[in-house]
Design an enzyme around this catalytic site. Structure first.
Site, PDB file in Angstrom:
ATOM      1  N   GLU A 103      -3.057  -4.689  -3.177  1.00 16.58           N
ATOM      2  CA  GLU A 103      -3.565  -5.619  -4.192  1.00 16.58           C
ATOM      3  C   GLU A 103      -3.623  -4.946  -5.557  1.00 16.58           C
ATOM      4  OE1 GLU A 103      -4.836  -4.800  -1.275  1.00 16.58           O
ATOM      5  OE2 GLU A 103      -6.086  -6.372  -0.410  1.00 16.58           O
ATOM      6  N   CYS A 132      -4.135   0.620  -2.634  1.00 19.73           N
ATOM      7  CA  CYS A 132      -3.959  -0.606  -1.856  1.00 19.73           C
ATOM      8  C   CYS A 132      -2.906  -1.517  -2.488  1.00 19.73           C
ATOM      9  CB  CYS A 132      -5.268  -1.384  -1.788  1.00 19.73           C
ATOM     10  SG  CYS A 132      -6.603  -0.569  -0.924  1.00 19.73           S
ATOM     11  N   CYS A 155     -10.598  -3.342  -4.337  1.00 23.80           N
ATOM     12  CA  CYS A 155      -9.603  -4.314  -4.826  1.00 23.80           C
ATOM     13  C   CYS A 155     -10.286  -5.589  -5.330  1.00 23.80           C
ATOM     14  CB  CYS A 155      -8.605  -4.650  -3.726  1.00 23.80           C
ATOM     15  SG  CYS A 155      -7.512  -3.260  -3.350  1.00 23.80           S
ATOM     16  N   CYS A 208     -10.155  -4.949   0.391  1.00 19.82           N
ATOM     17  CA  CYS A 208     -11.295  -4.026   0.351  1.00 19.82           C
ATOM     18  C   CYS A 208     -12.146  -4.278  -0.904  1.00 19.82           C
ATOM     19  CB  CYS A 208     -10.814  -2.576   0.386  1.00 19.82           C
ATOM     20  SG  CYS A 208     -10.240  -1.949  -1.203  1.00 19.82           S
ATOM     21  N   ASN A 230       0.846  -1.201   0.000  1.00 24.99           N
ATOM     22  CA  ASN A 230       0.000   0.000   0.000  1.00 24.99           C
ATOM     23  C   ASN A 230       0.882   1.252   0.000  1.00 24.99           C
ATOM     24  OD1 ASN A 230       0.588  -1.005   2.615  1.00 24.99           O
ATOM     25  ND2 ASN A 230      -1.111   0.097   3.543  1.00 24.99           N
ATOM     26  N   ILE A 231       0.423   2.242  -0.739  1.00 22.46           N
ATOM     27  CA  ILE A 231       1.153   3.504  -0.890  1.00 22.46           C
ATOM     28  C   ILE A 231       0.175   4.633  -0.564  1.00 22.46           C
ATOM     29  CG2 ILE A 231       2.465   4.966  -2.470  1.00 22.46           C
ATOM     30  CD1 ILE A 231       3.032   2.400  -4.140  1.00 22.46           C
ATOM     31  N   GLU A 232       0.419   5.266   0.582  1.00 24.92           N
ATOM     32  CA  GLU A 232      -0.514   6.295   1.051  1.00 24.92           C
ATOM     33  C   GLU A 232      -0.123   7.671   0.536  1.00 24.92           C
ATOM     34  OE1 GLU A 232      -0.759   5.586   5.294  1.00 24.92           O
ATOM     35  OE2 GLU A 232      -1.976   3.783   4.933  1.00 24.92           O
TER      36      GLU A 232
HETATM   37  N1  THU Z   1      -5.322  -1.356   2.364  1.00 25.01           N
HETATM   38  C1  THU Z   1      -4.774  -2.175   1.422  1.00 25.01           C
HETATM   39  O1  THU Z   1      -3.618  -2.012   1.014  1.00 25.01           O
HETATM   40  N2  THU Z   1      -5.550  -3.186   0.929  1.00 25.01           N
HETATM   41  C2  THU Z   1      -6.835  -3.423   1.294  1.00 25.01           C
HETATM   42  O2  THU Z   1      -7.500  -4.240   0.671  1.00 25.01           O
HETATM   43  C3  THU Z   1      -7.403  -2.705   2.436  1.00 25.01           C
HETATM   44  C4  THU Z   1      -6.676  -1.481   2.860  1.00 25.01           C
HETATM   45  C5  THU Z   1      -4.497  -0.254   2.894  1.00 25.01           C
HETATM   46  C6  THU Z   1      -4.924   1.123   2.457  1.00 25.01           C
HETATM   47  C7  THU Z   1      -4.345   1.973   3.561  1.00 25.01           C
HETATM   48  O3  THU Z   1      -3.007   2.295   3.249  1.00 25.01           O
HETATM   49  C8  THU Z   1      -4.350   1.072   4.782  1.00 25.01           C
HETATM   50  O4  THU Z   1      -4.524  -0.243   4.298  1.00 25.01           O
HETATM   51  C9  THU Z   1      -5.438   1.393   5.778  1.00 25.01           C
HETATM   52  O5  THU Z   1      -6.671   1.483   5.154  1.00 25.01           O
END
Ligand code: THU
Length: 133
Positions: free
Chosen positions: A55, A53, A87, A84, A42-44
């Site tokens: 995935e 996300c 994804c 989520c 994940n890259i915020e």
């Molecule tokens: N996140 C994912 O990478 N994949 C998911 O399917 C659910 C959420 C990440 C997004 C964010 O960086 C962190 O989890 C919290 O929501």
């Protein structure tokens, strides 16, 4: 590929997570039908909705290299969090019967089954066959 190898690859991918806001690392390892692995984390972003996300990072890496057939994906978080909805839908486009393995960082598997179970009645390209001309 052995599911524990896939889980280990997802665990390693999570180490690259850019997570200054949630502090919640997610790692994904997507296995193509070509036998190649595509990793994602994940890259915020300071503009929160821009976050992507793990995935979807793995998926876009593969598709952007011309790969559209997939066998399995492993997703690893501290607590075996579930992929989520966004994804699930994006994966469903390419592989509605994708094997999805959800595990925690200790290797405990909480789900190992088809994407279609995680996204029943998912919207697919076939649904557009009835679009108005
Ligand atoms: N996140 C994912 O990478 N994949 C998911 O399917 C659910 C959420 C990440 C997004 C964010 O960086 C962190 O989890 C919290 O929501």
């Amino acid at each position: 590929m052995d599911r524990y190898k896939l889980i280990e690859q997802a665990r390693l991918a999570a180490q690259h997570a850019y997570i200054p806001y949630s502090h919640y690392p997610v790692g994904a390892a997507l296995l193509g039908a070509n036998g190649k692995l595509y990793h994602g984390c994940n890259i915020e972003n300071a503009s929160f909705p821009v976050t992507i996300c793990a995935e979807r990072v793995a998926l876009v890496k593969a598709v952007s290299e011309g790969v559209r057939d997939f066998v399995a994906i492993a997703v690893v978080t501290a607590n075996a969090g579930s992929p989520c909805g966004m994804c699930r839908q994006m994966l469903y486009e390419f592989a509605p019967n994708l094997r999805v393995i959800i595990a925690d960082v200790g290797g405990r598997v909480t789900f190992d089954d088809s994407l279609s179970k995680l996204l029943p009645l998912g919207f697919s390209p076939n649904d557009l066959d009835h679009a108005a001309p």
